[in-house]
Design an enzyme around this catalytic site. Structure first.
Site, mmCIF file in Angstrom:
data_model
loop_
_atom_site.group_PDB
_atom_site.id
_atom_site.type_symbol
_atom_site.label_atom_id
_atom_site.label_comp_id
_atom_site.label_asym_id
_atom_site.label_seq_id
_atom_site.Cartn_x
_atom_site.Cartn_y
_atom_site.Cartn_z
ATOM 1 N N ASP A 141 0.845 -1.213 0.000
ATOM 2 C CA ASP A 141 0.000 0.000 0.000
ATOM 3 C C ASP A 141 0.873 1.252 0.000
ATOM 4 O O ASP A 141 0.691 2.151 0.824
ATOM 5 C CB ASP A 141 -0.929 -0.008 1.209
ATOM 6 C CG ASP A 141 -2.022 1.066 1.123
ATOM 7 O OD1 ASP A 141 -2.258 1.578 0.006
ATOM 8 O OD2 ASP A 141 -2.617 1.394 2.157
ATOM 9 N N LEU A 142 1.807 1.308 -0.931
ATOM 10 C CA LEU A 142 2.711 2.452 -1.001
ATOM 11 C C LEU A 142 2.011 3.635 -1.661
ATOM 12 O O LEU A 142 1.425 3.510 -2.734
ATOM 13 C CB LEU A 142 3.968 2.094 -1.796
ATOM 14 C CG LEU A 142 4.877 1.036 -1.164
ATOM 15 C CD1 LEU A 142 6.068 0.754 -2.070
ATOM 16 C CD2 LEU A 142 5.341 1.462 0.211
#
Length: 211
Positions: A141-142
């Site tokens: 979930d960058l």
């Protein structure tokens, strides 16, 4: 210098409600204070109904035990009343503003984020990912809102929000359970493998970072 630029932008970040630090798909983050020791300020994450913070707590605890730099230190996970409601809470080290907040603040500040500054932030995030992968997890979930500067040290970049992190398998593991039921993370930054619900590996985090 990129660190000077970030320091100059910190004063431009204003939160409408200082006690409400962030909100996302897994819950919201409030400003709190530890009841132990010197009463240090902490970030308290509250899970939405139907979600659990146990997994993120386990990942943070593993990173803290491994003394991995670049992640908020784990403080506490359990149940307590918050705002009069029984809640699951995850307390962790309090960080400074996110890169996303600094980016928006730079649009009207005298010291905007330069290309060199953004590049240096990217390199520091790469180092965080290297340490995360060494402990055995992919982030999944960058995005700019998950990169934060230190509370007292604007020179340090931290990677946070590990609720979507998953263990990654080595070359000797079999291919069972390689599919995941849901897309993890924000679609605009997700890797190609994540979009087709494939189990992610460290290379998928690097692909997301490029986006």
């Amino acid at each position: 210098h990129y660190k000077d630029r970030i320091s100059a932008l910190l004063g431009a970040v204003r939160r409408e409600r200082p006690w409400a630090l962030a909100s996302g798909s897994y819950g919201k983050v409030l400003l709190g204070r530890s009841l132990q020791g010197d009463g240090e300020p902490v970030a308290i994450k509250l899970g939405w109904r139907g979600t659990s913070l146990a997994h993120e707590a386990a990942v943070l605890s593993a990173l803290t035990a491994a003394k991995a730099r670049g992640f908020p230190a784990f403080r506490h996970h359990g149940k307590q009343r918050v705002e009069g409601e029984p809640s699951e809470v995850l307390a962790m080290e309090l960080l400074g503003p996110s890169v996303d907040e600094l980016w928006w603040a730079s649009s009207c500040a005298a010291a905007p984020l330069s290309a060199g500054c953004v590049l240096r932030i990217g390199l520091e995030v790469l180092e965080c990912l290297q340490r995360l992968h060494a402990v055995g997890f992919t982030h999944n979930d960058l995005k700019p809102s998950n990169f934060c500067v230190g509370l007292d040290d604007a020179n340090a970049i931290y990677l946070c929000d590990l609720g979507s992190a998953t263990p990654w398998k080595g070359d000797d593991d079999d291919d069972e359970d390689d599919e995941t039921p849901t897309l993890r993370g924000r679609p605009i930054f997700a890797s190609a493998a994540a979009h087709v619900r494939r189990r992610t590996e460290p290379s998928d985090d690097l692909e997301s970072l490029c986006y």
